[in-house]
Design an enzyme around this catalytic site. Structure first.
Site, PDB file in Angstrom:
ATOM      1  N   ASP A   9       0.847  -1.185   0.000  1.00  0.00           N
ATOM      2  CA  ASP A   9       0.000   0.000   0.000  1.00  0.00           C
ATOM      3  C   ASP A   9       0.892   1.248   0.000  1.00  0.00           C
ATOM      4  O   ASP A   9       1.890   1.300   0.727  1.00  0.00           O
ATOM      5  CB  ASP A   9      -0.864  -0.040   1.266  1.00  0.00           C
ATOM      6  CG  ASP A   9      -1.887   1.064   1.299  1.00  0.00           C
ATOM      7  OD1 ASP A   9      -2.769   1.057   0.429  1.00  0.00           O
ATOM      8  OD2 ASP A   9      -1.805   1.931   2.177  1.00  0.00           O
ATOM      9  N   GLU A  41       1.484   0.199  -4.918  1.00  0.00           N
ATOM     10  CA  GLU A  41       1.033   1.477  -5.445  1.00  0.00           C
ATOM     11  C   GLU A  41       2.238   2.407  -5.541  1.00  0.00           C
ATOM     12  O   GLU A  41       2.793   2.794  -4.507  1.00  0.00           O
ATOM     13  CB  GLU A  41       0.001   2.103  -4.503  1.00  0.00           C
ATOM     14  CG  GLU A  41      -1.292   1.328  -4.399  1.00  0.00           C
ATOM     15  CD  GLU A  41      -2.262   2.048  -3.457  1.00  0.00           C
ATOM     16  OE1 GLU A  41      -3.368   2.393  -3.900  1.00  0.00           O
ATOM     17  OE2 GLU A  41      -1.920   2.263  -2.288  1.00  0.00           O
TER      18      GLU A  41
END
Ligand code: CA
Length: 643
Positions: free
Chosen positions: A333, A362
C-alpha cells in the site's frame, strides 16, 4: 531534536557494520523458558511485564538488560504458554506507556497485549505438506482482489463462516440457484492469485463488538505480524486467528490459488497507541523540520523505511509471513512512501525463500512524503526495482477515465486516451523508441494492468457516472471492452473481485467503512448477469491459453507486438506475430473498438479462429474467418488467432 537524530544516526551506522540480531526473535518460547529481546537504542531502562491473562491488571515485572546492538534481553524460566506480555521503555527519565513488542506474533483481543504461544500447535493438519501452487512467470497470473467480508458476507453466498478466514475453506458452496460461490467460484473463474485486503491486525474494528457487523477495509495497522482478530471465530483466543488464517491459505493452495497479502507498512493506525510509536519514540517515523509527524500517507503519519531498523522490520516481516503463513505475494500500500533500496532488499530477501513470491504496489503516496522523491519507490522509478511491480494508472485512466473526474475513457468513447492505452497494452516498457511514451517498467511483469480495485468506483459505477445517458446494454458492452483490454495487455493482470458479477457500490467511490450492504458481492447476479460472468471467465481462459498475451519480457514484446494502422482513432488494432514456438497460435490479432459505431478493421490475410467478437468470447472459438477484414461492433473487442 537535532541532537537525538544525530545520535540515532551514529548508532545505526555502527549497527549496520555488525551482525544484526533479528527483531523477529523478540519472544522465543520453549516449554522450560521463554527468552525476550527488544530493540530500543535510546532507552535508559526497559521493563517486561508478564500477565497471566489478557485482562488482569496484575503482572510480574522483569528488568530487561541492555546487550549488544541496543537489544534489551531477559529470560523467564517456566512454561509461559498462554501468558501475555508487554514492554515499556524509559527515555529521558520518562516511562512510555506499555505496548506489545513491535514484532508480536500473537496478541490478545484488540491487540493490546502480546501472547506467548507454542507456535508448533498453531499449524493445521497437513501444514508441513502445504505447497505453493505452480507458477511459471509473473505475467501468467491473474490477480483477484477481495475483502473477506465483500466476498463472503452475502446470505446468497451459501457460506457458513461468513466474513471469516474459514469462509475460504468451505467447499461446494452455492447460490440459491445452485451456482458455485466462494473458493469454488474462484476456481471456476480461473484466477491464479487471491489478493486479500489487510488481514494483519488492524485497529478500526473493535474485536469485542463483532456482533455489530462493523465494516472497514483495514488500512490501519496495529500489530503487523498477527492476523486480524475480526476474521477469526474467537478473537479472545490468540491461537485461533493464527490457525484459521493458515487453514484459509492451505485451502486456497489446495484449490491451486496463491495468496497475496495487502501490506501497509507506510503508516500506523496512530502513533501514540502503536508499538512502533511507544517502544522507540519517533524513530520509526519521518518527521517534519518542525518535529511534527510527516504525513505522506494522509493518515497522520508516515514510516521511515530509509532508517535501518524500519527497513529491517519490513524485510523481516514479509519474510515471516512468507515462511510462517506460506503467503505467496505482497501488495504494498502506498509503496511510493517507501524508498527504493528497501524494496530491492525485500525482493532479495524473498528470493532467498522462493523467487516466485510476488511483490508489487502502489507507486504513489497520498501526499508528498518527507524524503527525496528520486529515492522513493514511485511508479516512475519502477525500472530501478527489478521484479517489483506497480499499478498502472496509465492503462486504468486510459480505459475508463481518471478517478479525479467523471470523464470517459477509451472503452467509453474517449479517443484522447488512445496513446496511453497502447502504452499500457505493451506493458509500460520502452516500446519501439518510446512510441507511446517513456517506459517506467523495466519488464512487463512490473506493469500491473488493471482498471478497478477497492479504491474509487467499481467498474459498473464508474461507467454509470461517466456515461449516464447510455443504456445498460451499452454500458455492459463498455464494461466488457475495458476488461478485455486488461486481459490482452502484456502486463500482470489484476481484477477487482465482484466485477465479474456486475457489482455496484451504489455510487460510493470510497467504501472503506460502508456497511456490508454496499460492499458485499451480489452472488445473485451470477445468474442475472451470467452473460457478463461467462465473458470474463472466457477472457481469463483466453489469456491463460495464449502465451502471446504474456510474452514475459520487454525484448520479446518489442519483437512480437505490432500495432496496426486503423482508419479511425476509435479503433486500436494490434498483432502478436511470429509466435511459433511460443504460442499454439502463429499470430493473434486484437481489435478494440471504443466508439458507438461499427468499424471496419483490416489485418494480414489468413485463416483465423474468432475467440471474441461482439460481446461474446469462447476460448475454443466462436467461429472461423478467412480473409483480411472484419466489422468490429460498437464498444467491443474482436480477438482472432491464426493457427
Ligand atoms: Ca484488530
Amino acid at each position: 531534536m537535532r541532537k537525538i537524530s544525530l545520535f540515532v544516526l551514529a548508532t545505526l551506522t555502527f549497527i549496520a557494520c555488525t551482525k544484526q540480531p533479528c527483531l523477529e526473535n523478540e519472544c522465543l518460547y520453549t516449554k522450560s523458558q521463554t527468552s525476550f529481546c527488544f530493540w530500543s537504542p535510546l532507552a535508559e531502562q526497559m521493563e517486561l511485564r508478564v500477565y497471566d491473562d489478557a485482562l488482569t491488571a496484575d503482572f510480574r515485572a522483569y528488568a530487561l538488560k541492555k546487550g549488544n546492538n541496543d537489544f534489551w534481553q531477559t529470560t523467564v524460566k517456566g512454561n509461559l504458554d498462554g501468558k501475555y506480555y508487554t514492554i515499556r521503555s524509559c527515555q529521558n527519565g520518562k516511562w512510555e506507556e506499555e505496548a506489545p513488542g513491535i514484532f508480536a506474533k500473537a496478541v490478545s483481543v484488540n491487540g493490546t497485549r502480546a501472547a506467548i504461544l507454542d507456535f508448533a500447535a498453531t499449524n493445521p493438519e497437513g501444514w508441513s505438506d502445504d505447497k505453493r501452487p505452480q507458477m511459471t512467470d509473473p505475467t501468467d497470473i491473474v490477480v483477484y482482489e477481495t475483502h473477506l467480508r465483500d466476498f463472503t458476507m452475502s446470505p446468497n453466498s451459501g457460506i457458513s463462516n461468513r466474513g471469516k478466514f474459514l469462509a475460504l475453506t468451505e467447499q461446494g458452496t452455492t447460490t440459491p440457484d445452485g451456482l458455485a460461490t466462494g473458493i469454488d467460484h474462484l476456481k471456476e473463474l480461473g484466477i491464479t492469485h487471491l489478493q486479500i485486503l489487510p488481514m494483519f491486525d488492524y485497529g478500526s474494528i473493535d474485536e469485542t463488538t463483532l456482533v455489530r457487523g462493523n465494516y472497514n477495509w483495514g488500512y490501519d495497522p496495529v500489530n503487523y505480524n498477527v492476523p486480524e482478530g475480526g476474521y477469526s471465530t474467537d478473537p479472545y483466543n490468540p491461537a485461533t486467528r493464527i490457525i484459521e488464517a493458515k487453514k484459509m491459505i492451505q485451502a486456497l493452495h489446495k484449490a491451486g490459488i496463491r495468496v497475496i497479502m495487502d501490506v501497509v507498512y507506510n503508516h500506523t493506525y496512530n502513533v501514540a497507541g502503536c508499538a512502533l510509536g511507544r517502544v522507540v519514540p519517533q524513530y520509526f517515523y519521518r518527521l517534519n523540520a518542525d518535529g511534527t509527524y510527516a504525513n505522506g500517507s494522509g493518515c497522520g503519519n508516515e514510516t521511515a523505511s530509509d532508517k535501518q531498523m524500519m527497513r529491517q522490520f519490513m524485510v523481516e516481516s514479509v519474510c515471516y509471513w512468507a515462511r510462517e503463513y506460506h503467503v505467496d505475494g505482497f501488495r504494498f500500500d502506498l509503496m511510493g512512501i517507501h524508498d527504493q533500496e528497501t524494496m530491492r532488499q525485500i525482493r532479495a530477501a524473498l528470493d532467498k525463500i522462493d523467487n516466485t513470491i510476488l511483490t508489487y504496489g502502489e507507486g504513489w503516496a497520498a501526499m508528498a512524503p518527507a524524503y527525496p522523491y528520486d529515492s522513493l519507490a514511485m511508479k516512475q522509478w519502477t525500472y530501478k526495482m527489478p521484479r517489483v511491480g506497480a499499478f498502472s494508472d496509465d492503462i486504468r485512466n486510459a480505459l475508463i477515465g481518471s478517478p479525479f473526474d467523471h470523464e470517459r475513457g477509451f472503452a467509453s468513447g474517449n479517443t484522447a486516451s488512445r496513446q496511453a492505452l497502447c502504452f499500457g497494452l505493451a506493458g509500460g516498457i520502452n516500446y519501439h523508441d518510446n512510441e507511446f511514451g517513456e517506459g517506467w517498467s523495466g519488464e512487463p511483469m512490473q506493469h500491473v494492468s488493471y482498471i478497478t480495485c477497492h479504491d474509487n468506483y467499481c467498474l459498473r459505477d464508474r461507467i454509470e457516472v461517466s456515461a449516464p445517458e447510455e443504456t445498460e446494454e451499452t454500458r455492459l458492452r463498455m464494461n466488457k471492452l475495458a476488461q478485455t483490454a486488461v486481459f490482452v495487455s502484456q502486463g500482470m493482470t489484476f481484477i477487482y473481485g465482484g466485477e465479474e458479477l456486475y457489482r455496484t457500490k451504489r455510487g460510493i467511490d470510497n467504501s472503506y467503512q460502508s456497511p456490508d450492504s454496499i460492499n458485499t458481492i451480489p452472488w445473485e447476479n451470477k445468474l442475472k448477469y451470467n452473460d457478463l460472468y461467462e465473458y470474463y471467465r472466457q477472457m481469463i481462459q483466453i489469456r491463460r491459453e495464449h502465451r502471446g498475451f504474456r510474452l514475459g519480457n520487454a525484448e520479446l514484446v518489442n519483437k512480437h507486438l505490432d500495432f496496426l494502422p486503423t482508419q479511425t482513432e476509435s479503433l486500436i488494432a494490434f498483432r502478436l506475430k511470429d509466435l511459433e514456438g511460443i504460442d499454439t497460435a502463429k499470430s493473434i490479432v486484437v481489435l478494440l473498438n471504443g466508439s458507438n459505431e461499427s468499424v471496419n478493421a483490416n489485418f494480414p490475410m489468413g485463416e483465423y479462429v474468432v475467440l471474441a467478437h461482439d460481446g461474446k468470447a469462447d476460448v475454443n472459438g466462436l467461429t472461423t474467418l478467412s480473409g483480411m477484414q472484419i466489422v468490429v461492433s460498437p464498444y467491443s473487442a474482436t480477438i482472432l488467432v491464426q493457427k
